[in-house]
Design an enzyme around this catalytic site. Structure first.
Site: not given
Ligand code: TXE
Length: 502
Positions: A274, A405
């Site tokens: 998601e 976004e």
């Molecule tokens: O997201 P990440 P970030 C969007 C929103 C935000 C942007 C960046 O636009 O500004 O994403 O946010 C884990 N392997 N959303 O940097 O990196 C990380 O530790 C496995 C939309 O926080 O996607 C965290 O637990 N896991 C969104 C999770 O992924 C990994 C909600 C989310 O981090 C990983 C949040 C890897 N290689 C942000 N790298 C929504 N869909 O609602 C990171 N993580």
């Protein structure tokens, strides 16, 4: 304008007790330190001060948790637990969460920055509803019997399907509504008899750790729910790579989702993603503008815009464009910005300094490309990461501020003339998560709904996730669905059994 920080005197004793303890990982029924030293701070976004330190999990910690989760799958206590007993256990867990809703709401207020009443009643409310909804499923996970005739001459068969747990689930949680999204993965895990290893966001891990404590207190067998803290590219990556993990359920960014999907291919995991959105809000000229402006305002500014389904692109039919923009801007100006623990706060800070800087850079990019600020647009002075609820007009459909976004309290407004143009503009991004239509004309609504390429369409409503309704996106908003019967399908395998009977 200046905004203060959280006042810790308003914390209830349970919240204080939790914050004062040493944070650890939960593996089985053991709260453990990391295999290697190293930690990261958890920051209060209303002040930038450190709330606590969290151990940095390693691939070894993940391996230990996955081994325990895998062994628990075959532990008769869990594997053979009658479905009705699983349901009872889930309701007991929900009761316990209900009793700790204020504490969990305060933890979310401190960690994420959201108003604590929103944490307590909206987020924890959804956590409880999700658990209770999913608790209805264990006794209904039925297969089917099939009449397969005589596929081999003169040989008869009894054939049926059965549903089985998919196995160990790896859940990777984002920082924006961490408790709710953790429960979206935990509840179907419990309902289907799977086990789970959760990697919370390194930015907002607190409430998930408390939830795991409550799960043990509720009697969920040790090893069913495990939590390993850590960074995405270390603990998260190790979870996705682990061969004993059968399914990854991820909520987060598109970039990380794509990486996870690629990594998970090596071990052919079942993956649900998601990945956020850039959801359109279509206001037709017959809409009730008073209701619409309130609903639209909550839909973009709630949780400071850090919501995957936030309605962030406004398309307003030309005849009512000026009036609708003015009403929404007025709503934006009326929202009290402040720290999560303050009882009057409607809009908290953004989750971190980095994230606030990112949101501001989007607003700057919008202004450089010719956008006009109708309201907001500035950082609010103070110790925390506050920003004014912002409405931008005169933006072009192709600009970054409309296409990407922002994940902040920023909405863009563009006029349109007819329904086809509205649908075209609404679909014109790489995302397809949610969408909104405001109209009092049911025929026009029904003409639009099939044209929108998005996983959710809300008509005359702000977004609210309901546990019975599947939640997920089209296009680059993801793969698969959380919640509803669809989630149950993603957490189960279908086994076909064919028995020769002559
Ligand atoms: O997201 P990440 P970030 C969007 C929103 C935000 C942007 C960046 O636009 O500004 O994403 O946010 C884990 N392997 N959303 O940097 O990196 C990380 O530790 C496995 C939309 O926080 O996607 C965290 O637990 N896991 C969104 C999770 O992924 C990994 C909600 C989310 O981090 C990983 C949040 C890897 N290689 C942000 N790298 C929504 N869909 O609602 C990171 N993580």
């Amino acid at each position: 304008m200046n905004v203060m920080a959280n006042d810790f005197n308003s914390l209830i004793p349970d919240t204080r007790r939790f914050l004062e303890q040493e944070m650890k990982h939960l593996i089985g029924d053991n709260w453990v330190k990391s295999s290697k030293s190293g930690s990261f701070p958890v920051i209060d976004p209303s002040s930038g001060s450190i709330l606590t330190e969290i151990p940095k999990g390693t691939s070894q910690d993940i391996d230990e948790a996955v081994q325990v989760a895998n062994a628990t799958l075959n532990d008769p206590l869990w594997r053979d637990m009658p479905p009705a007993s699983r349901e009872k256990l889930m309701h007991r867990f929900a009761d316990l969460i209900e009793g700790h809703a204020e504490e969990l709401g305060q933890l979310e207020a401190l960690d994420v920055g959201m108003p604590s009443v929103v944490g307590q009643f909206v987020e924890v409310g959804n956590v409880i509803e999700t658990l209770r909804y999913m608790a209805g499923w264990p006794t209904k996970l039925n297969g089917k019997t099939m009449d397969i005739g005589e596929p081999i001459p003169e040989k008869r068969f009894f054939a049926y399907t059965k549903r089985e747990p998919v196995g160990v689930v790896g859940a990777i949680i984002p920082w924006n509504v961490p408790l709710m999204i953790a429960m979206w993965k935990i509840a179907p895990t419990l309902a289907t008899g799977c086990t789970i290893v959760i990697k919370p966001s390194e930015v907002t891990p607190l409430a998930t750790l408390r939830l795991a404590e409550l799960a043990l207190d509720a009697g969920i067998p040790p090893g069913v729910i495990n939590v390993v803290n850590g960074l995405g590219n270390e603990a998260g990556q190790a979870l996705v790579e682990h061969p004993l993990v059968s399914k990854i359920s991820f909520t987060g960014s598109v970039a990380t989702g794509k990486l996870i999907n690629k990594t998970a291919t090596d071990t052919l995991k079942n993956v649900t993603l998601e990945l956020g959105g850039k959801s359109p809000v279509i206001v037709l000229d017959d809409a009730d503008l008073e209701k619409a402006s309130k609903g639209i305002s909550m839909g973009i500014f709630g949780n400071t815009g850090q919501v995957c389904v936030a309605g962030s692109r406004l398309y307003i039919q030309r005849r009512v464009f000026d009036e609708a923009v003015e009403r929404i801007s007025k709503e934006a100006r009326s929202l009290k910005v402040g720290p999560g623990l303050h009882p009057e706060t409607k809009i908290g800070p953004l989750v971190s300094k980095d994230h606030r800087d990112k949101v501001i850079s989007y607003i700057d990019a919008g202004l450089k490309s010719g956008a006009e600020t109708i309201t907001g647009g500035s950082v609010i002075d103070g110790p925390g990461y506050y920003i004014e609820p912002t409405v931008l007009s005169n933006v072009s459909q192709s600009s970054k501020v409309v296409q990407e976004e922002i994940f902040g309290p920023v909405i863009t407004a563009i006029p349109f003339d007819d329904l086809d143009e509205a649908a075209h503009l609404a679909n014109d991004t790489s995302y397809g998560l949610s969408s909104y239509i405001w109209s009092q004309n049911i025929q026009r609504v029904h003409q639009l709904v099939p044209k929108i390429r998005a996983g959710q369409v809300y008509v005359n409503s702000t977004p609210f996730p309901h546990p019975a309704m599947p939640m997920g996106g089209y296009k680059q908003s993801g793969i698969g669905r959380d919640l509803g019967e669809e989630a149950i399908n993603h957490y189960t395998e279908h086994k076909s059994v064919v028995i020769g009977i002559n």
